[in-house]
Enzyme design. Structure first.
Site, PDB file in Angstrom:
ATOM      1  N   HIS A   1       0.849  -1.206   0.000  1.00  0.00           N
ATOM      2  CA  HIS A   1       0.000   0.000   0.000  1.00  0.00           C
ATOM      3  C   HIS A   1       0.884   1.256   0.000  1.00  0.00           C
ATOM      4  O   HIS A   1       0.605   2.230  -0.716  1.00  0.00           O
ATOM      5  CB  HIS A   1      -0.853   0.058   1.266  1.00  0.00           C
ATOM      6  CG  HIS A   1      -1.893  -1.000   1.372  1.00  0.00           C
ATOM      7  ND1 HIS A   1      -1.876  -1.959   2.352  1.00  0.00           N
ATOM      8  CD2 HIS A   1      -3.013  -1.240   0.629  1.00  0.00           C
ATOM      9  CE1 HIS A   1      -2.929  -2.748   2.221  1.00  0.00           C
ATOM     10  NE2 HIS A   1      -3.631  -2.346   1.183  1.00  0.00           N
TER      11      HIS A   1
ATOM     12  N   ASP B   1      -3.891  -7.835  -7.080  1.00  0.00           N
ATOM     13  CA  ASP B   1      -5.313  -8.049  -7.369  1.00  0.00           C
ATOM     14  C   ASP B   1      -5.527  -7.787  -8.857  1.00  0.00           C
ATOM     15  O   ASP B   1      -6.179  -6.822  -9.263  1.00  0.00           O
ATOM     16  CB  ASP B   1      -6.165  -7.116  -6.508  1.00  0.00           C
ATOM     17  CG  ASP B   1      -6.005  -7.444  -5.044  1.00  0.00           C
ATOM     18  OD1 ASP B   1      -6.433  -8.524  -4.633  1.00  0.00           O
ATOM     19  OD2 ASP B   1      -5.417  -6.630  -4.316  1.00  0.00           O
TER      20      ASP B   1
ATOM     21  N   ARG C   1      -3.961  -9.859   4.497  1.00  0.00           N
ATOM     22  CA  ARG C   1      -4.333 -11.151   5.080  1.00  0.00           C
ATOM     23  C   ARG C   1      -3.127 -11.927   5.607  1.00  0.00           C
ATOM     24  O   ARG C   1      -3.288 -12.842   6.404  1.00  0.00           O
ATOM     25  CB  ARG C   1      -5.093 -12.005   4.051  1.00  0.00           C
ATOM     26  CG  ARG C   1      -6.500 -11.492   3.785  1.00  0.00           C
ATOM     27  CD  ARG C   1      -7.279 -12.429   2.891  1.00  0.00           C
ATOM     28  NE  ARG C   1      -8.675 -12.072   2.844  1.00  0.00           N
ATOM     29  CZ  ARG C   1      -9.218 -11.228   1.975  1.00  0.00           C
ATOM     30  NH1 ARG C   1      -8.456 -10.655   1.070  1.00  0.00           N
ATOM     31  NH2 ARG C   1     -10.510 -10.957   2.012  1.00  0.00           N
TER      32      ARG C   1
HETATM   33  O1  PAF Z   1      -8.112  -3.821  -3.056  1.00  0.00           O
HETATM   34  C1  PAF Z   1      -8.760  -3.429  -2.058  1.00  0.00           C
HETATM   35  O2  PAF Z   1      -8.202  -3.185  -0.978  1.00  0.00           O
HETATM   36  C2  PAF Z   1     -10.258  -3.242  -2.179  1.00  0.00           C
HETATM   37  O3  PAF Z   1     -10.817  -4.214  -2.991  1.00  0.00           O
HETATM   38  C3  PAF Z   1     -10.669  -1.814  -2.649  1.00  0.00           C
HETATM   39  C4  PAF Z   1     -10.182  -1.538  -4.050  1.00  0.00           C
HETATM   40  C5  PAF Z   1     -10.087  -0.785  -1.686  1.00  0.00           C
HETATM   41  C6  PAF Z   1     -12.182  -1.699  -2.648  1.00  0.00           C
HETATM   42  O4  PAF Z   1     -12.715  -1.929  -1.382  1.00  0.00           O
END
Ligand code: PAF
Length: 281
Positions: free
Chosen positions: A37, A150, A187
């Site tokens: 992130h 993702d 997770r």
């Molecule tokens: O990838 C994520 O953390 C979530 O799927 C998102 C894009 C913030 C939507 O809730």
């Protein structure tokens, strides 16, 4: 860093920023922030005058209630991390703020949400589309940043952005991995010590599969990946698919022109991890 919880306050704040011509980068998250992130925020900081992060554990995208309950929520630690990377605004709305009424919208993403995660997590991508569209409507960023872990979500968000005509550039950012190759994920912090010691097999197998591409067919490579991961008693593959990076249609031969990505979902006890690897085109 400003912390804002209401859409109204956020819109007012942002309209001041836009008035002076500043560009806005947006990183939507569900919190439990890790270096993956933080790398998205760094990309945003490089490209934009202002970076906004949202933290919202979105109930509509969890097809499994227990997964929603268990999802890590550590906002105080997240705030400390965000202060260190220079986030200008943190948006942490409540469920009522984002879903004042039931949102009944449905989406049509063609094949993109029918396969892999879409096939195994019914309703998941509808929930992602609901929240991302709501966040985009509120933040109206110039650019929004998503991680390639993702991979399917990224494809769907690109499609959603064009279908709903958001004037937002979707920036895809490389997977950030732990030293042993494990793809970073919120997770991962739910894994026991023993599970954690075993999960690096997932990425190691994907890296090795890329080399197998030279000597195996697509179908042999798929079987080999599934067999190799399943040999570890902590791990159970849910799916491994090799698909066209744009259409997510299955690849049947390495000679196909498409850019190719192999996507895997693996159960580790009650935790479910995903990862992916690009194959040579
Ligand atoms: O990838 C994520 O953390 C979530 O799927 C998102 C894009 C913030 C939507 O809730």
């Amino acid at each position: 860093m400003k912390i804002v919880t209401s859409k109204k306050e956020l819109s007012e704040e942002l309209s001041q920023i836009r008035k002076v011509g500043k560009s806005i980068g947006f990183v939507p998250t569900m919190g439990a922030l890790h270096d993956g992130h933080l790398s998205l925020i760094e990309y945003s900081n490089k490209d934009n005058d202002i970076s906004i992060v949202s933290i919202f554990v979105n109930p509509t995208q969890f097809n499994d209630k227990n997964d929603y309950i268990k999802y890590p929520r550590i906002v105080e630690e997240d705030v400390d991390k965000l202060k260190k990377v220079k986030c200008d605004i943190l948006f942490t709305p409540s469920e009522k703020e984002m879903y004042p009424d039931e949102d009944k919208r449905e989406f049509d993403f063609g094949n993109l949400d029918k396969v892999m995660e879409g096939a195994h997590r019914p309703g998941h991508f509808r929930g992602v589309a609901l929240i991302v569209s709501k966040l985009f409507e509120t933040v109206k960023p110039d650019k929004a940043y998503f991680g390639e872990k993702d991979f399917q979500q990224l494809a769907i968000i690109k499609k959603l952005t064009s279908q709903l005509k958001f004037n937002i550039e979707i920036v895809s950012c490389p997977i950030v991995r732990e030293k042993d190759g494990l793809a970073m994920s919120s997770r991962n912090m739910l894994l026991s010590k023993e599970q954690r010691a075993n999960v690096s097999i997932i990425s190691k197998t994907l890296f090795a599969a890329k080399e197998k591409q030279k000597s195996m067919t697509v179908s042999e490579t798929k079987d080999w990946v599934i067999r190799t991961i399943n040999e570890n008693s902590f791990l159970k593959v849910e799916y491994f698919e090799i698909v066209d990076m744009t259409s997510l249609e299955p690849i049947t031969g390495w000679n196909q022109k498409a850019e190719k990505v192999g996507c895997v979902a693996v159960h580790v006890g009650t935790i479910r991890l995903i990862d992916n690897i690009r194959f040579y085109s």
